[in-house]
Design a protein around this motif. Sequence first.
Motif, PDB file in Angstrom:
ATOM      1  N   SER A   1      40.035  39.811  47.281  1.00  0.00           N
ATOM      2  CA  SER A   1      40.885  39.844  46.088  1.00  0.00           C
ATOM      3  C   SER A   1      42.299  40.299  46.441  1.00  0.00           C
ATOM      4  N   ALA A   2      42.399  41.338  47.256  1.00  0.00           N
ATOM      5  CA  ALA A   2      43.713  41.863  47.625  1.00  0.00           C
ATOM      6  C   ALA A   2      44.482  40.874  48.503  1.00  0.00           C
TER       7      ALA A   2
ATOM      8  N   ASP B   1      36.415  43.076  47.594  1.00  0.00           N
ATOM      9  CA  ASP B   1      37.676  43.756  47.274  1.00  0.00           C
ATOM     10  C   ASP B   1      38.790  43.333  48.221  1.00  0.00           C
TER      11      ASP B   1
ATOM     12  N   LYS C   1      44.103  37.609  48.602  1.00  0.00           N
ATOM     13  CA  LYS C   1      44.477  36.453  47.776  1.00  0.00           C
ATOM     14  C   LYS C   1      45.709  36.762  46.948  1.00  0.00           C
ATOM     15  N   GLU C   2      45.772  37.958  46.409  1.00  0.00           N
ATOM     16  CA  GLU C   2      46.923  38.364  45.600  1.00  0.00           C
ATOM     17  C   GLU C   2      48.204  38.361  46.428  1.00  0.00           C
ATOM     18  N   GLN C   3      48.071  38.688  47.704  1.00  0.00           N
ATOM     19  CA  GLN C   3      49.241  38.739  48.586  1.00  0.00           C
ATOM     20  C   GLN C   3      49.481  37.431  49.340  1.00  0.00           C
ATOM     21  N   GLY C   4      48.625  36.443  49.115  1.00  0.00           N
ATOM     22  CA  GLY C   4      48.804  35.144  49.746  1.00  0.00           C
ATOM     23  C   GLY C   4      48.631  35.172  51.251  1.00  0.00           C
TER      24      GLY C   4
END
Length: 344
Positions: free
Chosen positions: A311-312, A308, A314-317
Motif C-alpha cells: 500500500s505504501a 502494508d 503504491k502510494e509513492q509510485g
Amino acid sequence: MTGTGRTRRWVRRPAQSNWGDFGEDDQLGRLNLITPESVLRAIREVRTGQSFCLSLPLNLPGGNVLNPRRHPPRLSPTVRDGRPVFNLPIGDAALGQTDVLCDDAVLIHTQYSTQWDAFSHVGHLFDVDGTGHPQAVYYNGFRAGTDLIGPNDAGGRAAGAHRLGIETFAEKAIQSRGVLLDLQAMAGSQRVRIGYDAFMRALEACGTQLQSGDILCLYTGFADLVMDMGGTPDPALRDALCAVLDGRDERLRHWIADSGIAALCADNYGVEDIPVGGPHACGARLPLHELCLFKQGIPLGELWYFRDLQSALKEQGRSTFLLTAPALRLPGAVGSPVTPVATI
C-alpha cells in the motif's frame, strides 16, 4: 580436491546448476551476489524512513490446515524451584524485595509461519559420482549421511545440517534491495498459475530493472487472507486461492536462473504451485524448489506479509525498498522463522 583435502564431493553437477561457481565448499549460493555495493544501493532506497514488519504473527496461519506436520508455537513458562516462572514473586517480600518475574520457553516449528527455507530443506537423488547410482544430495553436492545427519544415520554424530544449516543465512546478515511484484493486481484472490509471460508483464508493471543481488518479493494477497482469517484458515486457502508461480514453466525457470536475484520471497504458502496428493511427473515434485534450493542456491522465503508495504509503495509510485531479513542463528536447522523489515 576441496579446501579440507577431501576428494571433491561431486564429479557431475546438475544441469542449470551453479555448483562450484562460488567455491567448492560454498554454502551461501546466490547470497554471494549481495555485495557491499548491493547493500549501499539498497540503503539509497530509503527516502521517507518508514519501516514495515513483513512477518505474520508466528501463531498464524493457525492449526495445521496448510501442512499437517507443522503446528503453531507452544509457549510455556520455565520452572524455578518447582514453580512456573510467570507472575512469580522472587525474593522475600517481608524484606521489601519487590521483583516479579516472567520467563518462558517455546516449542516452534521453524517453517510454520513467515520463514526462510535453507538449502538443506530440499535435496534430490542425483548421480553426483557419475556411476549410474543416484544419491541423496543437496546444494553444491553436500551429502545426506555425511554432511546432513538424520536421526537414523550411523556414526553417532548429532543429527542436523552440519553443512547448509540456516545459520549460514544468519551469518550473512541478509540485507539488500527488495523489489516487490504485485501479482495480486493481476490475479485478485483467484488461484492462477503465473508462467513466464504473465510474470514478465508483472515485472514490466513494477517499473524496476532488477540488478544482481536484488531480492525479489511476490505479493499475491495470500498472507492478507491468512491475517484476516484470524487463526482459523479456510481449507481452500492452500490449494484454491491466490496466485502461485508455475514451476513447470521452463522459460520461467530459465529466467530465474539467469536473473541475478539473490533470493525469492512470496507471501503465499510455497512460492510455486504445490500438487495436491497423488503421483506427479518424473523428476521434482516442486521444480522451483529444485531449481532454487538444490541447483542455484537461491533462498526461498514463504508466508511473508506485504499488505502494508504494498500500500505504501503504491502510494509513492515505487516498488523498491531496503530489505533486512536475517534468519535465526540456529546451527543445524533447515529453516527459520524470520521477521523481515522493509524500510522505504
